[in-house]
Design a protein around this motif. Structure first.
Motif, PDB file in Angstrom:
ATOM      1  N   ASP A   1       0.887  -1.236  -0.047  1.00 26.08           N
ATOM      2  CA  ASP A   1      -0.129  -0.116   0.301  1.00 26.08           C
ATOM      3  C   ASP A   1       0.946   1.298   0.025  1.00 26.08           C
ATOM      4  O   ASP A   1       0.637   2.310  -0.787  1.00 26.08           O
ATOM      5  CB  ASP A   1      -0.991  -0.014   1.041  1.00 26.08           C
ATOM      6  CG  ASP A   1      -1.848  -1.099   1.265  1.00 26.08           C
ATOM      7  OD1 ASP A   1      -2.227  -1.769   0.153  1.00 26.08           O
ATOM      8  OD2 ASP A   1      -2.705  -1.475   2.281  1.00 26.08           O
ATOM      9  N   ALA A   2       1.817   1.102   0.778  1.00 25.99           N
ATOM     10  CA  ALA A   2       2.866   2.445   0.953  1.00 25.99           C
ATOM     11  C   ALA A   2       3.540   2.518  -0.271  1.00 25.99           C
ATOM     12  O   ALA A   2       3.683   3.735  -0.741  1.00 25.99           O
ATOM     13  CB  ALA A   2       3.783   2.397   2.028  1.00 25.99           C
ATOM     14  N   ASN A   3       3.996   1.676  -1.071  1.00 29.28           N
ATOM     15  CA  ASN A   3       4.585   1.800  -2.306  1.00 29.28           C
ATOM     16  C   ASN A   3       3.948   2.075  -3.371  1.00 29.28           C
ATOM     17  O   ASN A   3       4.349   2.950  -4.194  1.00 29.28           O
ATOM     18  CB  ASN A   3       5.329   0.094  -2.653  1.00 29.28           C
ATOM     19  CG  ASN A   3       6.400   0.273  -3.710  1.00 29.28           C
ATOM     20  OD1 ASN A   3       7.239   1.066  -3.458  1.00 29.28           O
ATOM     21  ND2 ASN A   3       6.287  -0.433  -5.040  1.00 29.28           N
ATOM     22  N   ASP A   4       2.528   1.402  -3.419  1.00 29.67           N
ATOM     23  CA  ASP A   4       1.605   2.065  -4.291  1.00 29.67           C
ATOM     24  C   ASP A   4       1.501   3.613  -4.567  1.00 29.67           C
ATOM     25  O   ASP A   4       1.410   4.440  -5.035  1.00 29.67           O
ATOM     26  CB  ASP A   4       0.380   1.414  -4.285  1.00 29.67           C
ATOM     27  CG  ASP A   4       0.617  -0.048  -4.909  1.00 29.67           C
ATOM     28  OD1 ASP A   4       1.269  -0.396  -5.618  1.00 29.67           O
ATOM     29  OD2 ASP A   4      -0.571  -0.703  -4.579  1.00 29.67           O
ATOM     30  N   ALA A   5       1.254   3.906  -2.998  1.00 33.50           N
ATOM     31  CA  ALA A   5       1.125   5.436  -2.736  1.00 33.50           C
ATOM     32  C   ALA A   5       2.192   6.394  -2.997  1.00 33.50           C
ATOM     33  O   ALA A   5       2.196   7.318  -3.769  1.00 33.50           O
ATOM     34  CB  ALA A   5       0.788   5.802  -1.260  1.00 33.50           C
ATOM     35  N   LEU A   6       3.484   5.743  -2.878  1.00 31.71           N
ATOM     36  CA  LEU A   6       5.027   6.350  -3.334  1.00 31.71           C
ATOM     37  C   LEU A   6       4.697   6.442  -4.798  1.00 31.71           C
ATOM     38  O   LEU A   6       5.205   7.590  -5.367  1.00 31.71           O
ATOM     39  CB  LEU A   6       5.860   5.739  -2.737  1.00 31.71           C
ATOM     40  CG  LEU A   6       7.173   6.119  -3.086  1.00 31.71           C
ATOM     41  CD1 LEU A   6       7.452   7.711  -2.615  1.00 31.71           C
ATOM     42  CD2 LEU A   6       8.534   5.122  -2.493  1.00 31.71           C
ATOM     43  N   THR A   7       4.678   5.339  -5.582  1.00 34.39           N
ATOM     44  CA  THR A   7       4.532   5.364  -6.928  1.00 34.39           C
ATOM     45  C   THR A   7       3.644   6.527  -7.396  1.00 34.39           C
ATOM     46  O   THR A   7       3.835   7.363  -8.219  1.00 34.39           O
ATOM     47  CB  THR A   7       4.295   4.069  -7.473  1.00 34.39           C
ATOM     48  OG1 THR A   7       5.160   3.257  -6.960  1.00 34.39           O
ATOM     49  CG2 THR A   7       4.307   4.113  -8.993  1.00 34.39           C
TER      50      THR A   7
END
Length: 103
Positions: free
Chosen positions: A33-39
């Motif tokens: 979830d955090a990685n998707d938001a960062l992307t």
């Protein structure tokens, strides 16, 4: 101490002790979830000409399995540019709502 197998992708398992990991906590989902938001953030920054503005940003996860995005260090110039972009976006939202939102 019991060993847990932690993996984010097939073939990347580890059998090292994980003192802060607890069975049943969705660490991988939190990180994803955090990685998707960062992307999404990086794509938005790229659209504003700030693609390289946050070189230390990274996805992470807390011991409770909650995804977090660490933005890292940025220059004062980038902070001013981000502040200006956010202020314009906020004003545009207010204008679209007829100025009905509280600041």
């Amino acid at each position: 101490m019991e060993l847990m197998v932690v993996t984010t992708e097939p073939g990347l398992e580890t059998d090292e002790p994980c003192e802060v990991l607890h069975e049943g906590v969705p660490y991988v989902q939190g990180w994803m979830d955090a990685n998707d938001a960062l992307t999404a953030l990086r794509e938005a920054l790229e659209g504003c000409g700030l693609a390289e503005s946050m070189p230390y940003a990274r996805a992470d996860v807390t011991v409770a399995g909650i995804g977090v995005v660490e933005l890292g260090r940025i220059t004062p110039e980038i902070a001013w540019r981000l502040a200006a972009l956010l202020a314009r976006a906020h004003k545009a939202d207010d204008d679209a709502d007829g100025g009905s939102r509280a600041a």
